[in-house]
Design an enzyme around this catalytic site. Structure first.
Site, PDB file in Angstrom:
ATOM      1  N   GLU A  60       0.862  -1.172   0.228  1.00 58.49           N
ATOM      2  CA  GLU A  60       0.090  -0.022   0.004  1.00 58.49           C
ATOM      3  C   GLU A  60       0.899   1.214  -0.203  1.00 58.49           C
ATOM      4  O   GLU A  60       1.588   1.485   1.073  1.00 58.49           O
ATOM      5  CB  GLU A  60      -0.879  -0.109   1.113  1.00 58.49           C
ATOM      6  CG  GLU A  60      -1.807  -1.182   1.483  1.00 58.49           C
ATOM      7  CD  GLU A  60      -3.022  -1.158   0.458  1.00 58.49           C
ATOM      8  OE1 GLU A  60      -3.297  -0.162  -0.331  1.00 58.49           O
ATOM      9  OE2 GLU A  60      -3.508  -2.391   0.241  1.00 58.49           O
ATOM     10  N   CYS A 118      -3.347   8.505   3.462  1.00 60.10           N
ATOM     11  CA  CYS A 118      -3.095   7.807   2.147  1.00 60.10           C
ATOM     12  C   CYS A 118      -4.016   8.101   1.194  1.00 60.10           C
ATOM     13  O   CYS A 118      -3.760   8.174  -0.014  1.00 60.10           O
ATOM     14  CB  CYS A 118      -2.624   6.422   2.170  1.00 60.10           C
ATOM     15  SG  CYS A 118      -3.703   5.403   2.965  1.00 60.10           S
TER      16      CYS A 118
END
Ligand code: NAP
Length: 524
Positions: free
Chosen positions: A258, A295
């Site tokens: 990720e 994020c």
């Protein structure tokens, strides 16, 4: 140096790392808090113990029994919530609301996996589709099954979610029967370490099921074996180091990444006033929640050129109301960045983005509440903008440079086709949000963008008060994204179990397939 040295938990023991270690600090006051060190740990023993002791004890339980463990973990953590909030305020510089995104987000995710796991019952393996005949009369068939990996799940986590980042990964791993070793980002390792300590000390899990290593990552990847898995969250640079590590390459170790992402929000042309207001609200919210250190936060806000001025004004007015500073002061709505290094990194990134766009709101000008600007890692929201489609086309940096702070760029666009093409220039993102009142326009755009996102979040006036937020990662939905976002997949309900299982086809007579034992249906 009188701060406490946090212990690591490996091979069922609490162990102090050698040397002075790294000091974790308060990003608002600069005060030293605790230290961490992983120097001198016997990593080979740590991994072997987790694999052999933790793994076999977990696999001896059914999904339903492991779901009970997740429930018990949730109870232990809930009882210590206040202590976690205090650590988050001190170490992450977050307001109560922003700490909640991490801490309560973790508890919610654990609770969901406990519920879903209970439904899997007594089984110890999963059925993957129906049996298919390999011979004419069905006397010989193939049945795909998924069985827990017999390795360790190594988590290398980012600094921005020390609580959720652990449990959103550990819940599906433990439910799958796979032991966990977590290495939190050093800057905010305290909260992760404290949560692991509370769970380990409560004696809920078998020895070796949950380990924590705080400090340097040196040597961790050297321990990997073929059935281990690595789940990494962090920058694209570190992701590349992990992907190309000789153990990962030579042992085909499964890796989930990720990484960073230039998430977009798109106000489609012709949207009604309510949709436009929802867009402004969401962009402002995403820029300021956790000081933009998410994020999934919106970095690129795309609007039709004719709405640029109105949206820019509304955003500047909204963002200008954000009080910034010490999260201990109740009037403060946005706390600090994680440390001064990130603060400098954000300023440097903004300077680069500023070469390609106008400065519409300067976060450096925001007055700080109860914080010394020469010490605190606090910065107000910063909005940049390209007010014509031509200026937007000339801005290449906005599609490549992630500024991990309270910042976004407003981009004037020609039409829907222009917007969709620009979104794709992010080369794969975690999340994209769309705003309009017309279901047909939204549906078409959503599917058009689905291949380059892990999640498309569609906001129309009908869901104004119901939607879960552009940046909020819900355990029911996939988290991850293709391309630049790392190519990973997490969460998405029970889909997450796939990463911690191996799929195999068993080819046999029907009576043998029936003797495989109870197989849980992986209803997604
Ligand atoms: P980072 O510098 O890449 O660090 C991430 C983790 O990797 C930390 O635990 C770090 O440990 C460790 N690490 C550093 N070098 C390593 C190496 N050579 N081998 C193994 N591990 C190593 O990223 P960050 O600055 O903490 O996080 C910010 C970035 O993460 C942002 O770009 C953001 O977009 C991304 N992010 C993505 C997601 C997502 O879900 N996609 C979520 C959050 C953040 P140390 O802390 O000890 O250096």
């Amino acid at each position: 140096m009188n701060t406490e040295l946090l212990l690591n938990h490996v091979a069922g023991q609490w162990v102090a790392g050698q040397g002075a270690g790294s000091t974790l600090a308060d990003p608002v006051t600069g005060a030293a808090l605790v230290r961490v060190s992983s120097a001198g740990l016997d990593l080979a023993q740590a991994f072997q113990f987790a694999r052999e002791q933790g793994g076999s004890a977990l696999r001896a339980l059914s999904y339903g029994q492991r779901a009970e463990l997740l429930k018990a973990i949730g109870e232990v953590l809930k009882a210590q919530r206040e202590a976690y909030y205090a650590i988050a305020t001190a170490n992450s510089g977050t307001t109560t609301a922003d700490s909640g995104v991490d801490i309560d987000g973790a508890l919610y995710t654990l609770g969901q996996y406990a519920r879903w796991g209970t439904a899997l019952g007594d089984a110890r393996a999963l059925r993957d589709g129906a049996a298919v005949a390999l011979a004419k009369d069905g006397a010989f068939q193939t049945q795909h099954v998924q069985v827990p990996s017999r390795g360790v799940a190594l988590f290398i986590n980012a600094f921005n979610f020390p609580a959720w980042g652990l449990w959103e990964k550990a819940a599906p791993a433990l439910l799958s029967g796979v032991p966990v070793i977590v290495k939190p980002a050093t800057a905010t390792a305290w909260l992760t370490q404290r949560m692991v300590a509370d769970v380990v000390n409560a004696g809920i899990l078998p020895a070796g099921a949950l380990s924590v290593i705080c400090g340097s990552s040196a040597g961790l990847l050297d321990q990997l074996q073929p059935f281990d898995v690595v789940s990494f969250t962090g920058s694209a640079e570190t992701a590349a180091v992990i992907r190309s590590h000789p153990r990962v390459v030579s042992q085909s170790v499964r890796v989930n990444i990720e990484a960073d992402s230039l998430n977009a929000a798109v106000l489609l042309p012709g949207a009604d006033a309510e949709s436009e207001a929802l867009f402004v609200k969401e962009v402002a919210r995403e820029m300021t929640v956790k000081s933009g250190q998410k994020c999934t936060a919106i970095r690129r806000a795309l609007v039709p050129a004719e709405r640029f001025e109105a949206v820019a004004q509304a955003l500047v007015a909204q963002l200008g109301k954000t009080t910034v500073g010490n999260p201990r002061n109740e009037s403060v709505r946005m706390g600090a960045l994680v440390n001064r290094e990130q603060f400098e990194g954000v300023l440097a990134g903004l300077e680069q983005l500023g070469r390609h766009a106008e400065l519409l709101l300067d976060g450096r000008a925001a007055p700080l509440v109860d914080a010394d600007p020469s010490v605190a890692a606090c910065l107000g929201p910063t909005l940049l903008g390209n007010r014509t489609p031509e200026a937007t086309d000339a801005n290449t940096a906005v599609h490549h440079l992630e500024v991990f702070g309270p910042a976004a760029t407003l981009l004037a666009c020609r039409d829907t086709a222009h917007q969709l093409a620009l979104v794709r220039r992010g080369e794969g993102s975690l999340a994209c949000s769309l705003y309009h009142h017309d279901a047909a326009a939204l549906g078409a755009a959503a599917l058009e963008l689905a291949d380059c996102h892990g999640r498309v979040h569609v906001i129309s006036p009908a869901v104004a008060k119901l939607h879960s937020g552009h940046g909020n990662v819900m355990p029911q939905s996939l988290h991850g994204g293709p391309g630049r976002a790392g190519g990973g997949e997490e969460l998405g309900g029970l889909r997450a179990l796939g990463f911690y299982h191996r799929r195999a086809a068993v080819q046999a007579a029907p009576d043998v397939l029936a003797a495989l034992g109870p197989l849980a249906e992986l209803s997604l």
